[in-house]
Design a protein around this motif. Structure first.
Motif, short mmCIF file in Angstrom:
data_model
loop_
_atom_site.label_atom_id
_atom_site.label_comp_id
_atom_site.label_asym_id
_atom_site.label_seq_id
_atom_site.Cartn_x
_atom_site.Cartn_y
_atom_site.Cartn_z
N VAL A 185 0.63 -5.43 9.57
CA VAL A 185 0.90 -4.21 8.82
C VAL A 185 2.33 -3.81 9.13
O VAL A 185 2.68 -3.62 10.29
N ASP B 237 -5.48 4.09 9.03
CA ASP B 237 -5.18 4.94 7.88
C ASP B 237 -4.07 5.95 8.18
O ASP B 237 -3.39 6.41 7.26
N VAL C 212 0.85 -1.18 0.00
CA VAL C 212 0.00 0.00 0.00
C VAL C 212 0.89 1.23 0.00
O VAL C 212 1.85 1.30 0.76
N VAL D 200 3.79 0.50 2.73
CA VAL D 200 3.33 -0.36 3.82
C VAL D 200 2.88 -1.68 3.23
O VAL D 200 2.13 -1.71 2.25
N PRO E 166 0.71 4.97 7.82
CA PRO E 166 1.77 5.18 6.83
C PRO E 166 2.57 6.46 7.02
O PRO E 166 3.75 6.49 6.74
N ASP F 230 5.79 -1.38 7.98
CA ASP F 230 6.36 -0.26 7.23
C ASP F 230 7.57 -0.76 6.45
O ASP F 230 8.41 -1.49 6.99
N VAL G 1 0.76 -5.14 3.81
CA VAL G 1 -0.31 -5.74 4.59
C VAL G 1 -0.30 -7.23 4.28
O VAL G 1 -0.45 -7.62 3.12
N LEU H 180 -5.27 2.47 4.02
CA LEU H 180 -4.85 1.19 4.58
C LEU H 180 -6.04 0.35 5.03
O LEU H 180 -6.07 -0.86 4.83
#
Length: 102
Positions: free
Chosen positions: A70, A48, A10, A77, A51, A72, A79, A16
């Motif tokens: 999730v 959301d 993402v 990002v 990120p 980084d 998932v 997200l």
């Protein structure tokens, strides 16, 4: 036993929360509106905001019987979704122990 593992990347411009819902809907082969509300598992606004958050590295939570991770990365990002296992008798066993007994 069957298990499902899937992931999606993402970018900062994507929501997200919607990525999580879409990924779970694909895993369930269901329409996203048929799923339990995401806010029953986690605050979608918080999700959301991750990120762009300083210091965010990883988060795991349970949703629809799946473990959602999730993470980084340099590209955005990631998932990932790990599914609940299905036993021979067809019952679903969650992979996360949400209750512990003493």
């Amino acid at each position: 036993m069957n298990s499902l593992e899937s992931s999606v990347s993402v970018t900062a411009t994507d929501q997200l929360s919607m990525a999580v819902i879409d990924l779970v809907a694909q895993a369930e082969n269901a329409d996203p509106v048929e799923l339990d509300p995401l806010y029953d598992a986690i605050d979608p606004d918080l999700l959301d905001s991750l990120p762009g958050s300083a210091g965010f590295t990883t988060l795991e939570f349970s949703y629809q019987g799946y473990t959602v991770a999730v993470t980084d990365t340099d590209e955005g990002v990631d998932v990932s979704l790990e599914g609940a296992e299905i036993t021979a008798d067809g019952l679903q066993n969650d992979l996360i122990d949400t209750e512990s007994s003493t």
